[in-house]
Enzyme design. Structure first.
Site, mmCIF file in Angstrom:
data_model
loop_
_atom_site.group_PDB
_atom_site.id
_atom_site.type_symbol
_atom_site.label_atom_id
_atom_site.label_comp_id
_atom_site.label_asym_id
_atom_site.label_seq_id
_atom_site.Cartn_x
_atom_site.Cartn_y
_atom_site.Cartn_z
ATOM 1 N N ASP A 243 0.806 -1.618 -0.090
ATOM 2 C CA ASP A 243 0.074 0.116 -0.161
ATOM 3 C C ASP A 243 0.764 1.542 0.034
ATOM 4 O O ASP A 243 0.742 2.119 0.620
ATOM 5 C CB ASP A 243 -1.301 -0.228 1.014
ATOM 6 C CG ASP A 243 -1.597 -1.184 1.532
ATOM 7 O OD1 ASP A 243 -2.388 -2.071 -0.126
ATOM 8 O OD2 ASP A 243 -2.082 -1.918 2.331
ATOM 9 N N HIS B 105 -4.927 -1.934 -5.563
ATOM 10 C CA HIS B 105 -4.188 -0.784 -6.204
ATOM 11 C C HIS B 105 -4.936 0.153 -6.769
ATOM 12 O O HIS B 105 -6.133 0.473 -7.226
ATOM 13 C CB HIS B 105 -3.381 -0.798 -7.250
ATOM 14 C CG HIS B 105 -2.040 -1.657 -6.767
ATOM 15 N ND1 HIS B 105 -1.404 -2.472 -8.054
ATOM 16 C CD2 HIS B 105 -1.828 -2.657 -5.176
ATOM 17 C CE1 HIS B 105 -0.347 -3.427 -7.805
ATOM 18 N NE2 HIS B 105 -0.770 -3.395 -5.938
HETATM 19 P P1 GDP Z 1 -0.682 0.101 -3.932
HETATM 20 O O1 GDP Z 1 -0.992 -0.719 -3.125
HETATM 21 O O2 GDP Z 1 0.607 0.322 -3.444
HETATM 22 O O3 GDP Z 1 -0.855 0.753 -4.947
HETATM 23 O O4 GDP Z 1 -1.163 1.592 -2.539
HETATM 24 P P2 GDP Z 1 -2.815 1.779 -2.410
HETATM 25 O O5 GDP Z 1 -3.277 2.041 -3.485
HETATM 26 O O6 GDP Z 1 -3.531 0.392 -1.031
HETATM 27 O O7 GDP Z 1 -2.184 2.584 -0.857
HETATM 28 C C1 GDP Z 1 -2.331 3.981 -1.287
HETATM 29 C C2 GDP Z 1 -3.754 4.915 -1.130
HETATM 30 O O8 GDP Z 1 -2.986 6.164 -1.361
HETATM 31 C C3 GDP Z 1 -4.218 5.120 -2.165
HETATM 32 O O9 GDP Z 1 -5.653 5.010 -1.407
HETATM 33 C C4 GDP Z 1 -3.820 6.189 -2.606
HETATM 34 O O10 GDP Z 1 -4.969 6.580 -3.643
HETATM 35 C C5 GDP Z 1 -3.295 7.099 -1.841
HETATM 36 N N1 GDP Z 1 -2.238 7.445 -2.636
HETATM 37 C C6 GDP Z 1 -1.464 7.666 -2.878
HETATM 38 N N2 GDP Z 1 -0.542 8.581 -3.847
HETATM 39 C C7 GDP Z 1 -0.583 8.989 -2.749
HETATM 40 C C8 GDP Z 1 -0.339 10.684 -2.021
HETATM 41 O O11 GDP Z 1 1.097 11.160 -2.182
HETATM 42 N N3 GDP Z 1 -0.382 11.267 -1.251
HETATM 43 C C9 GDP Z 1 -2.095 10.295 -1.291
HETATM 44 N N4 GDP Z 1 -3.175 11.806 0.115
HETATM 45 N N5 GDP Z 1 -2.721 9.877 -1.423
HETATM 46 C C10 GDP Z 1 -2.062 8.731 -1.889
HETATM 47 P P1 IMO Z 2 -0.605 -4.004 -2.436
HETATM 48 O O1 IMO Z 2 -0.319 -4.749 -3.711
HETATM 49 C C1 IMO Z 2 -0.856 -4.818 2.190
HETATM 50 C C2 IMO Z 2 -0.965 -8.855 3.628
HETATM 51 C C3 IMO Z 2 -1.598 -9.479 4.792
HETATM 52 C C4 IMO Z 2 -1.646 -9.902 5.608
HETATM 53 C C5 IMO Z 2 -0.162 -10.723 4.555
HETATM 54 C C6 IMO Z 2 -0.421 -11.904 3.821
HETATM 55 O O2 IMO Z 2 -2.118 -3.922 -1.671
HETATM 56 O O3 IMO Z 2 0.144 -3.179 -1.497
HETATM 57 P P2 IMO Z 2 -2.015 -12.733 2.376
HETATM 58 O O4 IMO Z 2 -3.506 -12.454 1.828
HETATM 59 O O5 IMO Z 2 -1.513 -12.244 1.005
HETATM 60 O O6 IMO Z 2 -1.651 -14.667 2.320
HETATM 61 O O7 IMO Z 2 -1.670 -12.093 3.455
HETATM 62 O O8 IMO Z 2 0.160 -10.379 4.092
HETATM 63 N N1 IMO Z 2 -0.984 -8.340 2.344
HETATM 64 C C7 IMO Z 2 -0.824 -6.687 1.757
HETATM 65 N N2 IMO Z 2 -0.878 -5.782 3.502
HETATM 66 N N3 IMO Z 2 -1.171 -4.729 0.652
HETATM 67 C C8 IMO Z 2 -0.796 -5.949 0.239
HETATM 68 O O9 IMO Z 2 -1.041 -5.536 -1.892
HETATM 69 C C9 IMO Z 2 -0.670 -7.059 0.155
HETATM 70 N N4 IMO Z 2 -1.450 -7.897 -0.307
HETATM 71 C C10 IMO Z 2 -0.944 -9.666 0.930
HETATM 72 O O10 IMO Z 2 -2.121 -8.684 4.656
HETATM 73 O O11 IMO Z 2 -0.717 -8.859 6.870
HETATM 74 MG MG MG Z 3 -2.753 -2.034 -1.517
#
Ligand code: GDP
Ligand code: IMO
Ligand code: MG
Length: 454
Positions: free
Chosen positions: A18, A46
């Site tokens: 994330d 994502h």
């Molecule tokens: P990923 O799994 O690595 O793609 O990340 P996620 O999408 O799960 O979580 C990142 C969150 O932060 C999302 O809700 C994005 O829209 C948000 N986000 C990404 N970059 C920024 C930033 O620079 N500032 C803020 N406030 N939010 C961001």
């Molecule tokens: P993105 O791509 C955050 C974490 C789960 C759990 C551990 C194992 O959005 O960054 P699983 O279901 O994979 O067997 O769970 O890994 N986990 C993540 N945490 N972002 C993710 O993906 C994750 N993918 C798995 O929360 O602790």
């Molecule tokens: Mg994510």
């Protein structure tokens, strides 16, 4: 800018997921011919914001939002066909063209029994006496806090081999029928014993029909993606890899056993796509300006106070996949430096810097104290890391709203110093800084897009 030819780059998370990988991939995707997922499954979430519209992607690579980019699900991904078809429909309903989606015939299928097993294992571990142990050092049996998307059991079957179904099998009904009939007998015996009373056996015939139907719908997208990517490379087309999960969750190099079940670091790219390792010339390590983690496992810099609550609220730190509140902590540079090493990051992208605005001071862990001794080395072992205490350096914070900054110079001096501290400590340049979720809210410090081709 013209398409960058022949260039192969990767976006990987350097923390516990994330970090904002989806946002960065979306930003870069229109310069690439293909965006490729190489690991994970629907455990990934994502979130991408384009022109104020938010898209949540789980299995479909974020490149799908760029109209000229092929979105490739590589062989290293585990695919839940129902979830994938739902995701495709949701995207289509919002006007996104998904005809550029390609799925490897060798990607493995996540079946309903994998999700049942994932949930049952977590349940058993949660209720076991050893998990309840109040002394953390004795709590060696612990639920992982998985997303319950069937990821672990699906990868386990991939390694078992005889009980695995690949995407290609879904398009061959007779083979699928024979395999699934045998697998269902076995799974019913194992899951029945595990779950006990109340277990509802899988109806093999029903599952076979369901999967044949999924196979029919997915068939036009199924290809040998290793050859597809090789053809693109031979044509000099640029390719971008999109990491899911992150380096701290890598099954070999993360905080084991509190990890996911794939090589989610950059090390998984070759095996998960068929593109050989020497072809990846640029690896962008994405680092959130603080730490977050979902699920169980150690997180040395975790905050349990109002500072953590404030960051969680401002950063909207609630899971894209499960909606769970994310655990929040200060930036852990011991962990990030180790991840940059393992993933071979050639540059860093710092995200969510805007969320730190309004903190008087910012803390960064630059060492751990373990058994009374200081170390700057990470401990890639969940139980050892549990014993590590963070040692912080404190930096002045900033109060200004930085979401409108579009150049490094526009950032307050304290924010610039924070970024400079990161690159100096990790020893990798920070080329991109994200100051908001939208594509536009990005500072290309040393233009990533221009240096991409070099
Ligand atoms: P990923 O799994 O690595 O793609 O990340 P996620 O999408 O799960 O979580 C990142 C969150 O932060 C999302 O809700 C994005 O829209 C948000 N986000 C990404 N970059 C920024 C930033 O620079 N500032 C803020 N406030 N939010 C961001
Ligand atoms: P993105 O791509 C955050 C974490 C789960 C759990 C551990 C194992 O959005 O960054 P699983 O279901 O994979 O067997 O769970 O890994 N986990 C993540 N945490 N972002 C993710 O993906 C994750 N993918 C798995 O929360 O602790
Ligand atoms: Mg994510």
């Amino acid at each position: 800018m013209d398409r960058i030819t022949g260039h192969t780059a990767a976006v990987v998370g350097l923390q516990w997921g994330d970090e904002g990988k989806g946002k960065l991939v979306d930003l870069l995707a229109n310069k690439y011919r293909a965006v490729v997922r190489y690991n994970g499954g629907a455990n990934a979430g994502h979130s991408v914001v384009v022109g104020g519209e938010r898209y949540s992607l789980h299995l479909v690579p974020s490149g799908i939002l760029s109209p000229t980019c092929e979105a490739v699900i590589g062989n290293g991904v585990v695919v839940d066909p129902h979830r994938l078809l739902e995701e495709i429909k949701t995207l289509n309903d919002r006007g996104v063209d998904t005809s550029r989606l390609v799925i490897s015939d060798r990607a493995h299928v996540v079946m309903p029994y994998h999700k049942a097993e994932d949930a049952a294992r977590e349940e058993l571990l949660n209720s076991s006496k050893e998990t309840q142990e109040s002394d953390a050092s004795k709590r060696v049996v612990s639920a992982i806090g998985t997303t319950k998307r069937g990821i672990g059991p699906a990868y386990a079957d991939k390694i078992h081999r005889s009980t695995a179904i690949r995407i290609g099998d879904l398009t061959r009904p007779e083979i699928l029928r024979t395999k699934l009939t045998m697998i269902c007998t076995l799974k019913n015996a194992v899951l029945g014993a595990m779950i006990g009373d109340g277990y509802e056996p899988i109806d093999a015939e029903e599952l076979i029909s369901e999967m044949i139907e999924c196979g029919k719908q997915l068939a036009p997208m199924v290809k040998d993606t290793a050859y597809l990517l090789d053809d693109l490379r031979n044509e000099g087309q640029p390719i971008l890899f999109e990491g899911a999960n992150a380096t701290m969750l890598d099954v070999d190099h993360g905080t084991y056993p509190f990890v996911t079940s794939s090589n989610s670091s950059a090390l998984g790219i070759g095996a998960g796509s068929g593109v050989p390792p020497q072809c990846i010339s640029q690896i962008i390590g994405v680092v959130k300006a603080y730490s977050t983690r979902v699920g169980g496992g150690p997180m040395p810099t975790e905050l349990f106070d109002s500072i953590g609550d404030g960051i969680r609220e401002r950063g909207r730190e609630f899971g894209t996949t499960t909606g769970r509140p994310r655990r929040v902590g200060w930036l852990d540079l011991v962990a990030v430096k180790y991840s940059a090493m393992v993933s071979g990051a050639t540059e860093l992208c710092i995200t969510l810097l805007d969320v730190l605005a309004s903190e008087d001071e910012l803390k960064i862990a630059t060492q751990y104290k373990v058994d009374g001794k200081l170390t700057d080395r990470f401990l890639p072992d969940g139980y050892l890391l549990d014993q590590a205490e963070p040692v912080y350096e404190t930096m002045p914070g900033f109060s200004q709203d930085i979401t409108a900054a579009r150049s490094f110079e526009e950032l307050p001096a304290e924010a610039r110093a924070y970024i400079e501290k990161i690159e100096q400590f990790v020893g990798v340049p920070v080329k991109t800084v994200s100051v908001g979720p939208d594509r536009e809210q990005t500072i290309l410090r040393e233009s990533v897009l221009e240096t991409v081709g070099s």
